[in-house]
Scaffold this motif. Structure first.
Motif, PDB file in Angstrom:
ATOM      1  N   MET A   1       4.647   9.530  49.986  1.00 52.47           N
ATOM      2  CA  MET A   1       4.062   8.868  51.157  1.00 52.47           C
ATOM      3  C   MET A   1       2.892   7.950  50.761  1.00 52.47           C
ATOM      4  O   MET A   1       2.764   6.839  51.241  1.00 52.47           O
ATOM      5  N   TYR A   2       2.029   8.455  49.854  1.00 48.89           N
ATOM      6  CA  TYR A   2       0.907   7.635  49.387  1.00 48.89           C
ATOM      7  C   TYR A   2       0.456   8.140  48.019  1.00 48.89           C
ATOM      8  O   TYR A   2       0.779   9.248  47.597  1.00 48.89           O
ATOM      9  N   ARG A   3      -0.344   7.302  47.333  1.00 45.13           N
ATOM     10  CA  ARG A   3      -0.851   7.663  46.013  1.00 45.13           C
ATOM     11  C   ARG A   3      -2.275   7.125  45.898  1.00 45.13           C
ATOM     12  O   ARG A   3      -2.597   6.041  46.381  1.00 45.13           O
TER      13      ARG A   3
ATOM     14  N   THR B   1       3.437   4.459  49.437  1.00 43.47           N
ATOM     15  CA  THR B   1       4.711   4.501  48.695  1.00 43.47           C
ATOM     16  C   THR B   1       5.919   4.672  49.606  1.00 43.47           C
ATOM     17  O   THR B   1       7.045   4.765  49.136  1.00 43.47           O
ATOM     18  N   GLY B   2       5.658   4.753  50.934  1.00 38.71           N
ATOM     19  CA  GLY B   2       6.763   4.955  51.884  1.00 38.71           C
ATOM     20  C   GLY B   2       7.247   3.667  52.505  1.00 38.71           C
ATOM     21  O   GLY B   2       6.760   2.570  52.206  1.00 38.71           O
ATOM     22  N   ASP B   3       8.243   3.822  53.397  1.00 38.31           N
ATOM     23  CA  ASP B   3       8.858   2.678  54.061  1.00 38.31           C
ATOM     24  C   ASP B   3       8.264   2.429  55.443  1.00 38.31           C
ATOM     25  O   ASP B   3       8.744   1.529  56.166  1.00 38.31           O
ATOM     26  N   SER B   4       7.258   3.184  55.822  1.00 36.37           N
ATOM     27  CA  SER B   4       6.607   3.016  57.123  1.00 36.37           C
ATOM     28  C   SER B   4       5.108   2.866  56.907  1.00 36.37           C
ATOM     29  O   SER B   4       4.554   3.329  55.896  1.00 36.37           O
ATOM     30  N   PRO B   5       4.426   2.245  57.861  1.00 36.53           N
ATOM     31  CA  PRO B   5       2.965   2.122  57.711  1.00 36.53           C
ATOM     32  C   PRO B   5       2.284   3.470  57.826  1.00 36.53           C
ATOM     33  O   PRO B   5       2.817   4.410  58.411  1.00 36.53           O
ATOM     34  N   ILE B   6       1.091   3.540  57.253  1.00 32.40           N
ATOM     35  CA  ILE B   6       0.289   4.770  57.326  1.00 32.40           C
ATOM     36  C   ILE B   6      -1.129   4.409  57.785  1.00 32.40           C
ATOM     37  O   ILE B   6      -1.591   3.288  57.621  1.00 32.40           O
ATOM     38  N   GLY B   7      -1.812   5.409  58.348  1.00 32.94           N
ATOM     39  CA  GLY B   7      -3.215   5.265  58.680  1.00 32.94           C
ATOM     40  C   GLY B   7      -4.035   6.182  57.784  1.00 32.94           C
ATOM     41  O   GLY B   7      -3.579   7.262  57.400  1.00 32.94           O
ATOM     42  N   PHE B   8      -5.239   5.758  57.427  1.00 38.61           N
ATOM     43  CA  PHE B   8      -6.061   6.576  56.522  1.00 38.61           C
ATOM     44  C   PHE B   8      -7.510   6.634  57.023  1.00 38.61           C
ATOM     45  O   PHE B   8      -7.959   5.748  57.775  1.00 38.61           O
ATOM     46  N   LYS B   9      -8.191   7.642  56.591  1.00 38.92           N
ATOM     47  CA  LYS B   9      -9.640   7.791  56.846  1.00 38.92           C
ATOM     48  C   LYS B   9     -10.254   8.477  55.630  1.00 38.92           C
ATOM     49  O   LYS B   9      -9.706   9.460  55.115  1.00 38.92           O
TER      50      LYS B   9
END
Length: 265
Positions: free
Chosen positions: A1-3, A29-37
């Motif tokens: 999903m992320y790195r 690293t995924g095919d969809s957007p992600i949100g982070f904090k």
């Protein structure tokens, strides 16, 4: 999903007289957007820009983390840490929506919230290590010194020689005053005796000029023996020494009083 890059630890190298920055990279690293904090255990010591946002599929975000300037202390055992929280999104959104979603997941659905923790390493420069070592050594010398040595450090001359001596007490001063008074009385008596002896010598000299040597000797045999006046040089030296000790003791007492009660200055 992320790195994450770096994946486990953020290293901040001194000197710390100014801001020290470090880069953190989040890769989707995924095919969809992600949100982070990004969170930290010591927000007053670090600043994070941006600390929240969205990352498109297969995109990345560089985050700058700044360590504020501070004085390095090797005895500080504070463990600084960072946490990166990531949620999956169906579409790109703004930071307020991401924050609301993360808070909701934290309360109601923590399994949908991905979290990664990062350690923080504080590495001082060589100059900071040497400066801290010197400061610690000076502090150890100060605390191992006697109170008299600590208080007299800024002074030289006669006061510096009192470091290893006991400070005179009030009774010592009183005894010195009594000794000085006694010496003055003794000195006055010696002066009177000296004047009397000079008078006797003067009378003998006048009597010797008008009479024969034998007659003068037989007329007053005891007076023919002239007693030389006793020198009072040693007595005066004793008195001056005691006065000097009293004066130095008074100066030391005044300084100790000012040091123990700095608010009276």
């Amino acid at each position: 999903m992320y790195r994450l890059q770096p994946p486990e630890e953020l290293v901040f190298k001194g000197p710390f007289t100014d801001y020290v920055s470090q880069k953190l990279k989040i890769e989707n690293t995924g095919d969809s957007p992600i949100g982070f904090k990004v969170k930290t255990t010591t927000p007053k010591k670090f600043s994070v820009k941006p600390n929240m946002g969205c990352i498109e599929a297969h995109g990345s975000q560089d985050i700058t983390i700044c360590l504020h300037s501070f004085t390095y202390d090797p005895n500080d055992k504070t463990r600084h840490k960072f946490m990166v929280q990531v949620v999956g999104l169906t579409a790109t959104t703004d930071t307020q929506a991401v924050e609301a979603m993360i808070k909701d997941y934290e309360r109601n659905n923590p399994t949908k919230l991905k979290e990664s923790k990062l350690k923080v390493a504080i590495v001082p420069s060589q100059s900071e290590v040497e400066r801290q070592s010197m400061s610690t050594a000076n502090a150890n010398v100060y605390h191992s010194a006697t109170p008299n040595q600590q208080y007299s450090a800024p002074f030289g001359g006669p006061l510096a020689n009192l470091n290893n001596q006991q400070i005179p007490s009030l009774e010592d001063f009183r005894q010195l005053e009594a000794d000085i008074s006694s010496l003055r009385s003794e000195n006055s008596q010696l002066k009177e005796e000296n004047a009397y002896q000079r008078k006797q010598i003067s009378e003998l000299e006048r009597g010797g000029g008008s009479s024969s040597g034998s007659g003068g000797a037989s007329g007053n045999g005891s007076s023919s023996q002239v007693v030389q006046p006793e020198s009072n040089g040693g007595t005066m030296q004793r008195m001056l020494f005691l006065i000097a000790v009293l004066f130095l003791g008074a100066i030391m007492g005044f300084y100790m009083g000012q040091t123990r009660h700095p608010s009276r200055r």
